[in-house]
Design an enzyme around this catalytic site. Structure first.
Site, PDB file in Angstrom:
ATOM      1  CB  CYS B 247      54.353  43.163  32.936  1.00  0.00           C
ATOM      2  SG  CYS B 247      55.677  43.408  33.776  1.00  0.00           S
ATOM      3  NE  ARG B 252      52.429  44.046  36.743  1.00  0.00           N
ATOM      4  CZ  ARG B 252      51.402  44.846  36.068  1.00  0.00           C
ATOM      5  NH1 ARG B 252      50.127  44.609  36.554  1.00  0.00           N
ATOM      6  NH2 ARG B 252      51.446  45.910  35.136  1.00  0.00           N
TER       7      ARG B 252
END
Lengths: 147, 293
Positions: B247, B252
């Site tokens: 990410c 994430r």
């Protein structure tokens, strides 16, 4: 000349308050600023379109800047309770800058955010959100003046 | 001594049901010896506003990172941190946090680099606990210090570095950022602080599956069938694939790593934590713009 010399007295006092405390208590002080952040006045509440978003903050933050006829600046912030750090940053700016003459707000050094003694507790990455808020406040003041 | 698994029916369908606990399970086991609950949030003050009774705070930015090198703490640093928090090597560690467990999953991934034997996520995280009106407290627990062994970090199995990603080009890769970040459309505004990269776009051949798609509206993980539809159906992954996820800084994508590894049972998933803040700034690596892999 150190940066503290150019901070307005209110903001300088906030910087001093933070630095006078041992590490963990600084987070509590930041939380107090978060809790004390005034709610939006009626003319802004529910009108996100009148506010500017600050995407550099990790959590959604919206702000509005007004420059009164006497050239004093008024600041309005909106951030959810699930974002206490962002609210705390907004509270510091609100307490330190609201009601000041535009020139004094514009003279606020962007680096002051790194003088709060929060770098190790909050992380520089998160502190950038506050620097971004200040940069946007200043830009809005300049735009109001140019208009 | 590890606590019993949560035998909730929903978890039974996942490849590794032992990696999740429900809010019901946690409420019933909160006082069990051998359990430590840790809250890990995006917002560094959220814990102070109220947390699950007995939970300690674990902050990624300030505690799991090495302060000088862009890297995680080393074996000694991790052992010191765990000892300070009152966590032993045989503790059942349950992590939870804000934003669909985004940062809690990151902390779980880091704990896995050090091979902590029993670390689980609270399905639904902080939001679900609060939505169910369960108790919160501002009391910070004073857990006795433990003696956590120094275990060296193993970066070989679940972590990918830039050179490995270069060698991986054209193999299965998932970019879990938002579509705007993936395509490179997100505009860079002049004169504003940016933590991003000098170029926008994605790593060539990476499919875009925003991380939060793995979560339902209440923040819990989607069912196995729904997850299979997303990752195997839409993104075309196969269980035997060697997969890299990334990410912006690897937070994430830790969430997606968790989903692929423990819920769908993919054995070879690595998280590229350098992610776009490294790749998008790197000299002589290719990028791709637009919404196609």
């Amino acid at each position: 000349m150190t940066t503290a010399d150019t901070l307005n007295p209110r903001l300088a006092e906030i910087v001093e308050d933070f630095n006078a405390m041992p590490g963990k208590e600084r987070l509590q002080l930041l939380l107090e600023f978060s809790d004390d952040l005034p709610a939006l006045p009626e003319r802004y509440a529910g009108h996100r379109d009148l506010l500017e978003q600050v995407p550099e903050c990790q959590s959604p933050l919206f702000l509005a800047v007004e420059v009164a006829p006497d050239d004093t600046v008024h600041l309005f912030f909106d951030a959810p309770p699930e974002a206490p750090t962002t609210r705390g940053f907004a509270g510091i700016l609100q307490t330190g800058l609201d009601g000041l003459p535009a020139d004094e707000v514009l003279a606020t050094p962007g680096e002051f955010t790194s003088q709060l003694g929060l770098n190790d507790l909050v992380s520089p990455l998160r502190l950038r959100g506050m620097a971004a808020m200040l940069a946007r406040i200043k830009r809005q003041i300049r735009e109001r003046r140019a208009a | 001594m590890a606590l019993p698994n949560d035998d909730a029916a929903k978890f039974g369908e996942y490849a590794h049901p032992e990696k999740l606990v429900s809010t019901d399970w946690l409420a019933a086991h909160l006082d069990d010896p051998g359990l430590v609950v840790a809250e890990s949030d995006e917002d560094v003050l959220l814990y102070e506003t109220g947390h699950i009774p007995g939970a300690v705070k674990l902050d990624w930015h300030t505690e799991l990172n090495d302060p000088d090198t862009r890297d995680y703490v080393d074996g000694q640093g991790f052992a010191r941190l765990m000892a300070d928090k009152g966590i032993s090597r045989d503790t059942t560690l349950v992590l939870y946090g804000d934003r669909n467990n985004w940062w809690a999953a990151y902390a779980l991934w880091v704990a896995t680099l050090f091979g902590h034997p029993d670390v689980r996520l609270l399905d639904g995280g902080r939001a679900k606990w609060i939505a169910e009106d369960r108790p919160l407290t501002k009391d910070v627990p004073d857990r006795p210090r433990t003696d956590y062994p120094v275990v060296e970090r193993d970066d070989s199995r679940i972590r990918a570095f830039r050179e490995q990603v270069v060698a991986h080009l054209s193999k299965p890769m998932i970019d879990v950022r938002s579509p705007g970040e993936y395509s490179g459309e997100l505009l860079h505004m002049p004169d504003y602080p940016q933590e991003g990269a000098v170029r926008g776009g994605h790593i060539p051949f990476a499919h875009n599956v925003p991380w939060a798609r793995a979560a339902a509206e209440d923040g819990t993980f989607r069912s196995r069938k729904e997850l299979q539809d997303i990752y195997e159906g839409e993104a075309g992954l196969r269980e035997a694939d060697d997969v890299i996820v990334y990410c912006r800084i690897g937070e994430r994508s830790s969430h997606t790593w968790f989903v692929l590894t423990y819920l769908l049972g993919f054995p070879d998933v690595r998280n590229y934590d350098g992610s776009w803040t490294e790749w998008g700034n790197s000299v002589r690596v290719p990028i791709k713009r637009g919404d196609q892999p």
